[in-house]
Design an enzyme around this catalytic site. Structure first.
Site, PDB file in Angstrom:
ATOM      1  N   GLY A  46       0.825  -1.196   0.000  1.00  0.00           N
ATOM      2  CA  GLY A  46       0.000   0.000   0.000  1.00  0.00           C
ATOM      3  C   GLY A  46       0.859   1.245   0.000  1.00  0.00           C
ATOM      4  O   GLY A  46       2.023   1.209   0.414  1.00  0.00           O
ATOM      5  N   GLN A  51       3.152   9.940   1.183  1.00  0.00           N
ATOM      6  CA  GLN A  51       4.417   9.201   1.162  1.00  0.00           C
ATOM      7  C   GLN A  51       5.278   9.551  -0.049  1.00  0.00           C
ATOM      8  O   GLN A  51       6.486   9.293  -0.039  1.00  0.00           O
ATOM      9  CB  GLN A  51       4.163   7.690   1.183  1.00  0.00           C
ATOM     10  CG  GLN A  51       3.621   7.205   2.526  1.00  0.00           C
ATOM     11  CD  GLN A  51       3.449   5.712   2.548  1.00  0.00           C
ATOM     12  OE1 GLN A  51       2.457   5.191   2.070  1.00  0.00           O
ATOM     13  NE2 GLN A  51       4.427   5.007   3.073  1.00  0.00           N
ATOM     14  N   CYS A  90       6.058  -0.323   7.031  1.00  0.00           N
ATOM     15  CA  CYS A  90       5.669   0.847   6.243  1.00  0.00           C
ATOM     16  C   CYS A  90       6.835   1.208   5.336  1.00  0.00           C
ATOM     17  O   CYS A  90       7.990   1.206   5.779  1.00  0.00           O
ATOM     18  CB  CYS A  90       5.352   2.006   7.186  1.00  0.00           C
ATOM     19  SG  CYS A  90       4.912   3.536   6.349  1.00  0.00           S
ATOM     20  N   LEU A  91       6.534   1.530   4.092  1.00  0.00           N
ATOM     21  CA  LEU A  91       7.600   1.903   3.157  1.00  0.00           C
ATOM     22  C   LEU A  91       8.324   3.165   3.611  1.00  0.00           C
ATOM     23  O   LEU A  91       9.458   3.410   3.194  1.00  0.00           O
ATOM     24  CB  LEU A  91       7.034   2.096   1.750  1.00  0.00           C
ATOM     25  CG  LEU A  91       6.499   0.817   1.079  1.00  0.00           C
ATOM     26  CD1 LEU A  91       5.839   1.149  -0.256  1.00  0.00           C
ATOM     27  CD2 LEU A  91       7.611  -0.204   0.890  1.00  0.00           C
ATOM     28  N   HIS A 132      -4.129   1.350   7.782  1.00  0.00           N
ATOM     29  CA  HIS A 132      -2.774   1.914   7.755  1.00  0.00           C
ATOM     30  C   HIS A 132      -2.674   3.057   6.738  1.00  0.00           C
ATOM     31  O   HIS A 132      -2.149   4.137   7.054  1.00  0.00           O
ATOM     32  CB  HIS A 132      -1.792   0.785   7.401  1.00  0.00           C
ATOM     33  CG  HIS A 132      -0.371   1.209   7.284  1.00  0.00           C
ATOM     34  ND1 HIS A 132       0.622   0.739   8.134  1.00  0.00           N
ATOM     35  CD2 HIS A 132       0.260   2.053   6.410  1.00  0.00           C
ATOM     36  CE1 HIS A 132       1.778   1.298   7.785  1.00  0.00           C
ATOM     37  NE2 HIS A 132       1.591   2.081   6.739  1.00  0.00           N
ATOM     38  N   GLU A 133      -3.190   2.820   5.527  1.00  0.00           N
ATOM     39  CA  GLU A 133      -3.036   3.828   4.471  1.00  0.00           C
ATOM     40  C   GLU A 133      -3.923   5.050   4.726  1.00  0.00           C
ATOM     41  O   GLU A 133      -3.508   6.189   4.481  1.00  0.00           O
ATOM     42  CB  GLU A 133      -3.337   3.229   3.098  1.00  0.00           C
ATOM     43  CG  GLU A 133      -2.442   2.065   2.692  1.00  0.00           C
ATOM     44  CD  GLU A 133      -0.955   2.348   2.833  1.00  0.00           C
ATOM     45  OE1 GLU A 133      -0.532   3.505   2.737  1.00  0.00           O
ATOM     46  OE2 GLU A 133      -0.206   1.377   3.074  1.00  0.00           O
ATOM     47  N   HIS A 136      -2.409   7.453   7.046  1.00  0.00           N
ATOM     48  CA  HIS A 136      -1.401   8.337   6.441  1.00  0.00           C
ATOM     49  C   HIS A 136      -2.016   9.664   5.979  1.00  0.00           C
ATOM     50  O   HIS A 136      -1.350  10.698   5.987  1.00  0.00           O
ATOM     51  CB  HIS A 136      -0.757   7.674   5.221  1.00  0.00           C
ATOM     52  CG  HIS A 136       0.424   6.802   5.524  1.00  0.00           C
ATOM     53  ND1 HIS A 136       1.557   7.268   6.138  1.00  0.00           N
ATOM     54  CD2 HIS A 136       0.665   5.491   5.274  1.00  0.00           C
ATOM     55  CE1 HIS A 136       2.440   6.285   6.255  1.00  0.00           C
ATOM     56  NE2 HIS A 136       1.924   5.190   5.742  1.00  0.00           N
TER      57      HIS A 136
HETATM   58 ZN    ZN Z   1       2.801   3.323   5.647  1.00  0.00          ZN
END
Ligand code: ZN
Length: 160
Positions: A46, A51, A90-91, A132-133, A136
């Site tokens: 995701g 991000q 998380c990226l 999670h997304e 953000h």
């Molecule tokens: Zn993340």
């Protein structure tokens, strides 16, 4: 392909609130394409607009199930039930995982790339990814709510 740089934790942009998308035009579609390209290149499940430095309420998710690539514009969680605890990464927080509690099942209302409203219900990993997304988009990250960091144990000395 247009792979964008993924901002890392500590970057102020990740902590800002994203703005709703109002125009469903080519610019949005290019953003969605760039986000998918970036997510797949980084082998994530995701990615949210902030991000890659874009403070717009846009999310892409692909948890490698029958849904394939999911694009969510202006998503909001409208129902949640149950609880699951599990590892989350998380990226924007490379090389680290935390143990996070999330709802087992969530329903999201969002718009598609053309502005059409739809609802999506996800369980297990998809529910986790949705939470999670969407977090953000409000400047929240999993490290804020994790129960504990998951630390890989060092290889122990050989033992019987
Ligand atoms: Zn993340």
């Amino acid at each position: 392909m247009a792979v964008k740089e993924i901002l890392k934790i500590g970057n102020d942009t990740l902590r800002k609130t994203s703005h709703p998308v109002e125009k469903f035009n080519l610019r949005l579609w290019l953003l969605l394409r760039d986000m998918a390209d970036t997510m797949y290149k980084a082998e994530g499940v995701g990615l949210a607009g902030p991000q890659i430095g874009i403070l717009r309420r846009v999310v892409v998710i692909d948890v490698q199930d029958d849904h394939g690539l999911i694009e969510l514009v202006n998503p909001e969680i409208i129902a949640a039930e149950g609880e699951q605890g599990g590892p989350e990464g998380c990226l924007s927080v490379p090389g680290r995982q935390g143990f996070v509690y999330r709802p087992q099942k969530v329903t999201v209302r969002a718009q598609d790339r053309h502005g059409k409203v739809f609802e999506l219900t996800g369980e297990d990993l998809l529910a986790r990814a949705l939470c999670h997304e969407i977090d953000h988009l409000d400047g929240k990250m999993y490290v804020d709510i994790e129960d504990h960091e998951i630390v890989e144990e060092e290889d122990e000395e050989e033992q019987e």
